[in-house]
Design a protein around this motif. Structure first.
Motif, PDB file in Angstrom:
ATOM      1  N   GLY A 170      34.480  40.809  33.812  1.00  0.00           N
ATOM      2  CA  GLY A 170      33.725  41.399  35.078  1.00  0.00           C
ATOM      3  C   GLY A 170      34.132  40.606  36.178  1.00  0.00           C
ATOM      4  N   ILE A 171      34.105  39.201  36.099  1.00  0.00           N
ATOM      5  CA  ILE A 171      34.377  38.415  37.252  1.00  0.00           C
ATOM      6  C   ILE A 171      35.568  38.694  37.874  1.00  0.00           C
ATOM      7  CG2 ILE A 171      34.575  36.046  37.972  1.00  0.00           C
ATOM      8  CD1 ILE A 171      32.522  35.170  36.092  1.00  0.00           C
ATOM      9  N   PHE A 172      36.850  38.900  37.076  1.00  0.00           N
ATOM     10  CA  PHE A 172      38.152  39.008  37.525  1.00  0.00           C
ATOM     11  C   PHE A 172      38.257  40.459  38.244  1.00  0.00           C
ATOM     12  CE2 PHE A 172      40.121  35.927  34.329  1.00  0.00           C
ATOM     13  CZ  PHE A 172      39.883  34.887  35.168  1.00  0.00           C
ATOM     14  N   ALA A 173      37.568  41.390  37.419  1.00  0.00           N
ATOM     15  CA  ALA A 173      37.727  42.839  38.130  1.00  0.00           C
ATOM     16  C   ALA A 173      36.766  43.131  39.283  1.00  0.00           C
ATOM     17  CB  ALA A 173      37.142  43.873  36.891  1.00  0.00           C
ATOM     18  N   ALA A 174      35.821  42.036  39.440  1.00  0.00           N
ATOM     19  CA  ALA A 174      35.206  42.194  40.753  1.00  0.00           C
ATOM     20  C   ALA A 174      35.871  41.699  42.006  1.00  0.00           C
ATOM     21  CB  ALA A 174      33.796  41.309  40.718  1.00  0.00           C
ATOM     22  N   LEU A 218      51.431  38.138  34.085  1.00  0.00           N
ATOM     23  CA  LEU A 218      50.036  37.695  34.606  1.00  0.00           C
ATOM     24  C   LEU A 218      49.948  36.609  35.562  1.00  0.00           C
ATOM     25  CD1 LEU A 218      48.615  37.547  30.918  1.00  0.00           C
ATOM     26  CD2 LEU A 218      48.697  39.570  32.435  1.00  0.00           C
ATOM     27  N   ARG A 219      49.048  36.510  36.337  1.00  0.00           N
ATOM     28  CA  ARG A 219      48.736  35.408  37.221  1.00  0.00           C
ATOM     29  C   ARG A 219      48.010  34.462  36.463  1.00  0.00           C
ATOM     30  NH1 ARG A 219      47.523  37.082  43.495  1.00  0.00           N
ATOM     31  NH2 ARG A 219      49.107  38.799  43.715  1.00  0.00           N
ATOM     32  N   VAL A 220      47.039  35.079  35.710  1.00  0.00           N
ATOM     33  CA  VAL A 220      45.880  34.073  34.996  1.00  0.00           C
ATOM     34  C   VAL A 220      45.721  34.656  33.809  1.00  0.00           C
ATOM     35  CG1 VAL A 220      43.433  33.515  35.251  1.00  0.00           C
ATOM     36  CG2 VAL A 220      44.758  33.493  37.119  1.00  0.00           C
ATOM     37  N   LEU A 221      45.444  33.688  32.745  1.00  0.00           N
ATOM     38  CA  LEU A 221      45.254  34.117  31.384  1.00  0.00           C
ATOM     39  C   LEU A 221      43.894  33.262  31.006  1.00  0.00           C
ATOM     40  CD1 LEU A 221      45.411  35.428  28.456  1.00  0.00           C
ATOM     41  CD2 LEU A 221      47.048  33.299  27.875  1.00  0.00           C
ATOM     42  N   TYR A 222      42.867  34.056  30.812  1.00  0.00           N
ATOM     43  CA  TYR A 222      41.516  33.278  30.466  1.00  0.00           C
ATOM     44  C   TYR A 222      41.503  33.022  29.011  1.00  0.00           C
ATOM     45  CZ  TYR A 222      36.675  32.782  29.211  1.00  0.00           C
ATOM     46  OH  TYR A 222      35.380  32.290  28.562  1.00  0.00           O
ATOM     47  N   THR A 223      41.322  31.850  28.358  1.00  0.00           N
ATOM     48  CA  THR A 223      41.512  31.665  26.891  1.00  0.00           C
ATOM     49  C   THR A 223      40.441  30.754  26.338  1.00  0.00           C
ATOM     50  OG1 THR A 223      43.063  31.034  25.309  1.00  0.00           O
ATOM     51  CG2 THR A 223      43.357  29.902  27.369  1.00  0.00           C
ATOM     52  N   THR A 224      39.979  30.854  25.335  1.00  0.00           N
ATOM     53  CA  THR A 224      39.062  30.026  24.588  1.00  0.00           C
ATOM     54  C   THR A 224      40.030  29.003  23.493  1.00  0.00           C
ATOM     55  OG1 THR A 224      38.332  31.923  23.600  1.00  0.00           O
ATOM     56  CG2 THR A 224      37.122  31.214  25.571  1.00  0.00           C
ATOM     57  N   PRO A 225      40.718  28.239  23.463  1.00  0.00           N
ATOM     58  CA  PRO A 225      41.439  27.880  22.397  1.00  0.00           C
ATOM     59  C   PRO A 225      40.561  27.036  21.272  1.00  0.00           C
ATOM     60  CG  PRO A 225      42.180  26.473  24.480  1.00  0.00           C
ATOM     61  CD  PRO A 225      41.086  27.667  24.923  1.00  0.00           C
ATOM     62  N   ILE A 242      37.851  30.391  40.893  1.00  0.00           N
ATOM     63  CA  ILE A 242      39.462  30.423  40.569  1.00  0.00           C
ATOM     64  C   ILE A 242      40.197  31.723  40.883  1.00  0.00           C
ATOM     65  CG2 ILE A 242      40.852  30.580  38.447  1.00  0.00           C
ATOM     66  CD1 ILE A 242      39.126  28.445  37.023  1.00  0.00           C
ATOM     67  N   ALA A 243      39.072  32.840  40.441  1.00  0.00           N
ATOM     68  CA  ALA A 243      39.404  34.275  40.772  1.00  0.00           C
ATOM     69  C   ALA A 243      39.819  34.333  42.307  1.00  0.00           C
ATOM     70  CB  ALA A 243      38.488  35.337  40.193  1.00  0.00           C
ATOM     71  N   THR A 244      38.757  34.017  43.118  1.00  0.00           N
ATOM     72  CA  THR A 244      38.986  34.031  44.485  1.00  0.00           C
ATOM     73  C   THR A 244      40.364  33.479  45.149  1.00  0.00           C
ATOM     74  OG1 THR A 244      36.510  33.824  44.742  1.00  0.00           O
ATOM     75  CG2 THR A 244      37.702  33.533  46.804  1.00  0.00           C
ATOM     76  N   VAL A 245      40.573  32.242  44.614  1.00  0.00           N
ATOM     77  CA  VAL A 245      41.897  31.471  44.911  1.00  0.00           C
ATOM     78  C   VAL A 245      43.142  32.249  44.580  1.00  0.00           C
ATOM     79  CG1 VAL A 245      43.262  29.346  44.989  1.00  0.00           C
ATOM     80  CG2 VAL A 245      40.564  29.351  45.511  1.00  0.00           C
ATOM     81  N   LEU A 246      43.165  32.477  43.055  1.00  0.00           N
ATOM     82  CA  LEU A 246      44.242  32.835  42.383  1.00  0.00           C
ATOM     83  C   LEU A 246      44.566  34.183  42.205  1.00  0.00           C
ATOM     84  CD1 LEU A 246      44.491  30.208  39.364  1.00  0.00           C
ATOM     85  CD2 LEU A 246      45.743  30.232  41.821  1.00  0.00           C
ATOM     86  N   LEU A 247      43.460  35.215  42.539  1.00  0.00           N
ATOM     87  CA  LEU A 247      43.632  36.525  42.210  1.00  0.00           C
ATOM     88  C   LEU A 247      43.692  37.360  43.413  1.00  0.00           C
ATOM     89  CD1 LEU A 247      41.876  37.109  38.934  1.00  0.00           C
ATOM     90  CD2 LEU A 247      44.178  36.723  39.332  1.00  0.00           C
ATOM     91  N   ARG A 248      43.932  36.835  44.623  1.00  0.00           N
ATOM     92  CA  ARG A 248      43.748  37.377  46.043  1.00  0.00           C
ATOM     93  C   ARG A 248      44.992  38.661  45.938  1.00  0.00           C
ATOM     94  NH1 ARG A 248      42.638  32.614  50.173  1.00  0.00           N
ATOM     95  NH2 ARG A 248      40.358  32.697  50.078  1.00  0.00           N
ATOM     96  N   PRO A 249      44.606  39.493  46.439  1.00  0.00           N
ATOM     97  CA  PRO A 249      45.621  40.675  46.454  1.00  0.00           C
ATOM     98  C   PRO A 249      46.758  40.385  47.671  1.00  0.00           C
ATOM     99  CG  PRO A 249      43.650  41.646  46.500  1.00  0.00           C
ATOM    100  CD  PRO A 249      43.290  40.335  46.781  1.00  0.00           C
ATOM    101  N   ARG A 250      48.050  40.427  47.353  1.00  0.00           N
ATOM    102  CA  ARG A 250      49.269  40.175  48.253  1.00  0.00           C
ATOM    103  C   ARG A 250      49.421  41.522  49.115  1.00  0.00           C
ATOM    104  NH1 ARG A 250      52.339  36.459  43.698  1.00  0.00           N
ATOM    105  NH2 ARG A 250      50.961  34.751  43.999  1.00  0.00           N
ATOM    106  N   PRO A 251      49.548  41.407  50.387  1.00  0.00           N
ATOM    107  CA  PRO A 251      50.077  42.806  51.015  1.00  0.00           C
ATOM    108  C   PRO A 251      51.232  43.475  50.574  1.00  0.00           C
ATOM    109  CG  PRO A 251      49.469  41.056  52.605  1.00  0.00           C
ATOM    110  CD  PRO A 251      49.561  40.327  51.194  1.00  0.00           C
ATOM    111  N   GLY A 252      51.277  44.583  50.316  1.00  0.00           N
ATOM    112  CA  GLY A 252      52.205  45.604  49.706  1.00  0.00           C
ATOM    113  C   GLY A 252      52.614  45.237  48.155  1.00  0.00           C
ATOM    114  N   GLU A 253      51.622  44.593  47.656  1.00  0.00           N
ATOM    115  CA  GLU A 253      51.894  44.549  46.113  1.00  0.00           C
ATOM    116  C   GLU A 253      50.772  45.154  45.281  1.00  0.00           C
ATOM    117  OE1 GLU A 253      52.357  40.555  44.827  1.00  0.00           O
ATOM    118  OE2 GLU A 253      54.167  40.139  46.118  1.00  0.00           O
ATOM    119  N   PRO A 254      51.006  45.656  44.229  1.00  0.00           N
ATOM    120  CA  PRO A 254      49.865  45.940  43.295  1.00  0.00           C
ATOM    121  C   PRO A 254      48.850  45.041  42.975  1.00  0.00           C
ATOM    122  CG  PRO A 254      51.733  45.747  41.833  1.00  0.00           C
ATOM    123  CD  PRO A 254      52.376  45.565  43.368  1.00  0.00           C
TER     124      PRO A 254
END
Length: 469
Positions: free
Chosen positions: A218-222, A246-253, A190-202
């Protein structure tokens, strides 16, 4: 010594207002208290004892179930019912407790055992080994795949979809299910697909509950994300405190990790409304939702809005982390994107593992195991609540899962952990699960991997240390 049968003076009074089931349970309980029955001894079969007493088999079975729920007896699959380990004359645990001052160091050696009360570990040794061997024989009879499907074996995906519909009331289409190697693998995809940095963005921002699951951070930071701690209360994540970027929110409801809150329906609806408004994807980790005690199940977030939620699950709590199998449920084109990335990374779930788990699901072996373990874990949870609750500390999260939180003053916690370690009891702290400055202090007390006798002994150690000056 294990007896094949018992020869005790069991007499039921049919004229008594006390039900026959309660009478039988009382008689067996008294036999265990006085030594007529000892730890490890086998009780007669329900059919045999019913015949001797002249009652229906149901009377005996219900009495046995009551004793099982109270922790007096254990059921061993295919073998019978036995007096539980740790019961001696007087109904106390068989372990002799040391008479020592709280600060004394316990000698360690071959005779000493360490009791691990840290969270995240299930009771893997209770599995039906005949079913386990049968599943792997079936897997071994299949040839290896020449080109593994990144989505997983079609038959296993069907069975997992049915399992989620039955166990979690989630309306899942088989096309939306991917077989993974566990929750960590699913999170990384999920992180590989949804948290890819976009050029010119933080760097993209990913929210994780605070306190929360350290491995998710740890996985998201990596993967290059900026981690945003999102505070929780006794019901779960606080929606009003969530930022809009936020692009993603990890939750344990279902059972907030580690504090134990269960996100109520109104807050679930507000959380989904926030995700629709901001465009964020909710990653719902259903890590131990199979284990509930005295509460009704709440609907999964995924079932309320499949377009905004990715559902993760695994067998690491319900069976064992060593199995290395989980699932990822996502609708629309997101699952196809994840599958494409998975192929690029040559990431796959081993075929024999998938085939073995398919057999466990198909034959109902996993469902039977879950039913047994719900009773087993409920008994261990009850020991903790009954032993530590009266002392005054707040016990959180005891309605579900495999751990509870014992709130304690900050100045007590680390000294308690160190002293408990000297007494052979390993403990975890709430502090360790914070990303920033801890707001809540206490113990995260896991009861998945310790026997009932060990849970009782560990709680006795904790109680004695808490009572010491």
């Amino acid at each position: 010594m294990v007896r094949g049968h018992i020869d005790l003076p069991l007499t039921l009074d049919r004229s008594s207002p006390v039900p026959l089931t309660a009478q039988l349970a009382d008689l067996l309980r008294e036999a265990m208290r006085t030594g007529g029955l000892r730890a490890g001894e086998r009780l007669p079969s329900s059919r045999g004892l019913a015949s001797v007493l002249g009652v229906s088999r149901t009377v005996v079975m219900v009495a046995y179930q009551q004793l099982y729920a109270e922790g007096w007896v254990d059921g061993r699959h295919g073998s019978g019912t036995y007096v539980a380990d740790g019961v001696d004359h007087g109904g106390r645990t068989a372990r002799r407790e040391r008479r020592e001052r709280p600060g004394d160091r316990v000698r360690t050696g071959p005779a000493d055992r360490v009791i691990d009360m840290r969270p995240g570990r299930p009771w893997a040794s209770a599995y039906d080994m005949a079913a386990w061997r049968r599943a792997w024989r079936a897997a071994g009879a299949l040839p290896p795949d020449d080109f593994p499907d990144p989505y997983g074996h079609p038959r296993l995906r069907e069975l997992l979809a049915e399992h989620l519909r039955r166990a979690r009331a989630v309306p899942v289409s088989v096309e939306d299910v991917m077989v993974t190697r566990g929750t960590g693998n699913g999170l990384d995809l999920i992180a590989t697909v949804l948290l890819r940095p976009r050029p010119g963005e933080p760097p993209p921002r990913a929210g994780v509950e605070e306190p929360g699951y350290r491995k998710a951070r740890g996985i998201f930071a990596a993967r290059g994300a900026e981690i945003v701690p999102c505070p929780v209360d006794d019901q779960g994540v606080i929606v009003e405190a969530l930022p809009d970027d936020l692009r993603v929110l990890y939750t344990t409801p279902a059972h907030q990790y580690p504090m134990g809150g269960r996100l109520p329906i109104p807050r679930r609806e507000r959380l989904l409304a926030w995700a629709r408004r901001t465009g964020a994807i909710l990653v719902e980790d259903d890590y131990d939702a199979e284990f509930r005690y005295d509460v009704a199940p709440l609907p999964a977030l995924y079932g309320l809005d499949p377009d905004r939620v990715v559902l993760l699950g695994s067998l690491s709590k319900s069976l064992s982390p060593d199995v290395g199998l989980g699932w990822l449920v996502a609708s629309g084109g997101l699952l196809d994107l994840i599958a494409k990335v998975r192929e690029e990374l040559t990431d796959r779930t081993p075929g024999p593992v998938q085939a073995a788990v398919a057999t466990l699901l198909e034959r109902g072996d996993l469902d039977r195991h879950l039913r047994r373990m719900r009773l087993e874990y409920a008994r261990r949870r009850a020991i903790i609540v009954e032993t530590l609750g009266p002392l005054g500390p707040v016990v959180r999260g005891d309605t579900a899962g495999l751990h509870v939180v014992i709130e304690l003053p900050a100045e007590v916690v680390h000294r308690l952990v160190e002293r408990a370690r000297r007494h052979g009891v390993l403990l975890d702290t709430v502090d360790r699960h914070h990303h920033g400055t801890p707001r809540v202090h206490g113990l995260v007390l896991g009861y998945g991997s310790a026997s009932q006798a060990d849970v009782r002994h560990a709680c006795t150690v904790i109680r004695r240390l808490l009572a010491a000056p």
